[in-house]
Design an enzyme around this catalytic site. Structure first.
Site, PDB file in Angstrom:
ATOM      1  N   ASP A  28      31.872   7.192  38.165  1.00 52.96           N
ATOM      2  CA  ASP A  28      33.120   7.359  38.905  1.00 52.96           C
ATOM      3  C   ASP A  28      32.856   8.097  40.215  1.00 52.96           C
ATOM      4  O   ASP A  28      33.651   8.923  40.654  1.00 52.96           O
ATOM      5  CB  ASP A  28      34.131   8.136  38.038  1.00 52.96           C
ATOM      6  CG  ASP A  28      35.555   8.029  38.571  1.00 52.96           C
ATOM      7  OD1 ASP A  28      35.831   7.097  39.344  1.00 52.96           O
ATOM      8  OD2 ASP A  28      36.387   8.883  38.226  1.00 52.96           O
ATOM      9  N   CYS A  83      44.037  -7.369  22.924  1.00 47.87           N
ATOM     10  CA  CYS A  83      45.370  -6.772  23.078  1.00 47.87           C
ATOM     11  C   CYS A  83      46.447  -7.670  22.471  1.00 47.87           C
ATOM     12  O   CYS A  83      47.491  -7.165  22.039  1.00 47.87           O
ATOM     13  CB  CYS A  83      45.682  -6.522  24.554  1.00 47.87           C
ATOM     14  SG  CYS A  83      44.780  -5.129  25.262  1.00 47.87           S
ATOM     15  N   CYS A 140      50.617  -7.287  22.139  1.00 44.49           N
ATOM     16  CA  CYS A 140      51.023  -5.875  22.190  1.00 44.49           C
ATOM     17  C   CYS A 140      51.340  -5.446  23.627  1.00 44.49           C
ATOM     18  O   CYS A 140      50.553  -5.692  24.546  1.00 44.49           O
ATOM     19  CB  CYS A 140      49.906  -4.997  21.616  1.00 44.49           C
ATOM     20  SG  CYS A 140      50.267  -3.233  21.690  1.00 44.49           S
ATOM     21  N   CYS A 185      52.403   5.996  39.196  1.00 43.99           N
ATOM     22  CA  CYS A 185      51.629   6.537  38.072  1.00 43.99           C
ATOM     23  C   CYS A 185      51.558   8.065  38.127  1.00 43.99           C
ATOM     24  O   CYS A 185      51.229   8.642  39.167  1.00 43.99           O
ATOM     25  CB  CYS A 185      50.226   5.933  38.104  1.00 43.99           C
ATOM     26  SG  CYS A 185      49.104   6.613  36.880  1.00 43.99           S
ATOM     27  N   CYS A 221      48.365   3.574  22.154  1.00 45.15           N
ATOM     28  CA  CYS A 221      47.600   2.345  21.914  1.00 45.15           C
ATOM     29  C   CYS A 221      47.135   2.254  20.456  1.00 45.15           C
ATOM     30  O   CYS A 221      46.478   3.169  19.953  1.00 45.15           O
ATOM     31  CB  CYS A 221      46.389   2.294  22.834  1.00 45.15           C
ATOM     32  SG  CYS A 221      45.330   0.860  22.548  1.00 45.15           S
TER      33      CYS A 221
END
Length: 353
Positions: free
Chosen positions: A138, A191, A194, A217, A251
């Site tokens: 990152d 996924c 969902c 966000c 999740c």
């Protein structure tokens, strides 16, 4: 550049690299070709829509993201790694407690992951001889999730983070290198139908499956945005003072997540401290206590801005009002604006309706 010796068994070398990575504490190691394919087109469309907000570096370095060899000449292969970081499964449900994204409660992952990647690169050089490489965590314009999916480490969730059957509480890292290692097979998306992450996002920042508008966000608003937080989002931020984990905590795949590396255990009670306690930190205390922590990057001013909003969203107590009033004359106009907002909100809640 690596002298591509035809005698080297690159498939066997890849397995040795995987083993070396696992010894260094990586949960999983995968290999991908250094090709971004359609991912760069999706990135450009996202940037063109302005979804990156004020993260100008995203647009400035788009060309480097799209061309790994421009970032590290000779790059053929990306060795992708993941590190489990989940420090605990506690939730900051008390509105008087500071909610800090779990990844930021302990050591700065950039340094931990890069240090391990450098040791892994040294191990590869021992196995294969000198080679051209560069390590990232990152820390540069790298399409991390794309390469992790291509390397079979997981798939891109609808929240755009990397997801696997072991959950999403993972840091990613990469080694760009000139070794022609055979790539792994990508994993298919699991996924299904969902939409838990879309439904859970407090500000509806996930505007469509696989598309986040950073301008909405909470992680962007509390970390990346340098100025005032738009009034329309302040109530929705709740007690979140640095980042937001809501799209991960909801999740279903994270039911299978394991507690992560001990390097990322919480420090300075960042998993349990009250808002009032953290709001009292001076700038020197902020810098000293958060040395080696990713939060330090936002600086004391944004820290106070964020906590002022969280206090305004909490219960109207004498202590909360006093804490805000003690900083009413803060040198920063940005901090003062958010304190005034919080005080007005708390005092209005005392008025008879």
């Amino acid at each position: 550049m690596h002298d591509q010796d035809s005698k080297i068994d690159y498939a066997a070398l890849k397995e040795k690299i995987r083993q070396a990575g696992e010894k260094l504490g990586f949960a999983v190691v995968g290999v991908a070709r250094a090709e971004v394919s359609q991912a760069s087109e999706h990135l450009r469309a996202w940037l063109a829509a302005g979804c990156h907000g004020e993260m100008n570096y995203m647009a400035r370095h788009a060309d480097l993201r799209a061309d790994p060899a421009a970032l590290q000449p000779g790059t053929l292969t990306v060795v992708s790694v993941a590190v489990d970081y989940l420090p605990h499964d506690k939730m900051a449900d008390d509105p008087q407690q500071a909610a800090i994204s779990r990844y930021a409660q302990g050591r700065d992952y950039h340094k931990v992951v890069r240090s391990r990647l450098q040791k892994m690169a040294d191990a590869i050089a021992t196995l294969a001889g000198p080679f051209g490489y560069r390590v990232f965590s990152d820390s540069a314009p790298v399409m991390e999730v794309h390469f992790a999916t291509q390397a079979g480490i997981g798939w891109r969730g609808k929240h755009t983070l990397l997801l696997s059957k072991q959950g999403s509480w993972r840091f990613l890292g990469e080694i760009y290198c000139d070794l022609p290692l055979p790539p792994d097979e990508p994993i298919k998306d699991h996924c299904g139908s969902c939409n838990a992450c879309l439904d859970a996002c407090p500000t509806q920042a996930i505007i469509a499956p696989y598309k986040v508008d950073a301008r909405r966000c909470i992680s962007y608003l509390t970390i990346e945005l340098p100025g005032a937080i738009p009034a329309e989002f302040r109530d929705l931020i709740g007690n979140r003072i640095y980042g937001c984990d809501d799209c991960q905590t909801c999740c279903p795949w994270n039911r299978f997540a394991q507690l992560g590396d001990s390097e990322f255990q919480p420090r300075h009670r960042l998993d349990s401290a009250s808002l009032i306690e953290l709001f009292a930190w001076t700038e020197s205390q902020f810098n000293d206590r958060l040395a080696g922590n990713p939060i330090r990057r936002i600086g004391h001013e944004r820290w106070l801005r964020n906590i002022a909003i969280a206090l305004g969203n909490g219960p109207t107590t004498v202590d909360a009002l006093n804490a805000l009033k003690m900083r009413q004359d803060d040198a920063s106009p940005l901090v003062r604006e958010h304190i005034e907002w919080a005080l007005t909100k708390l005092e209005n809640s005392l008025q008879p309706s």
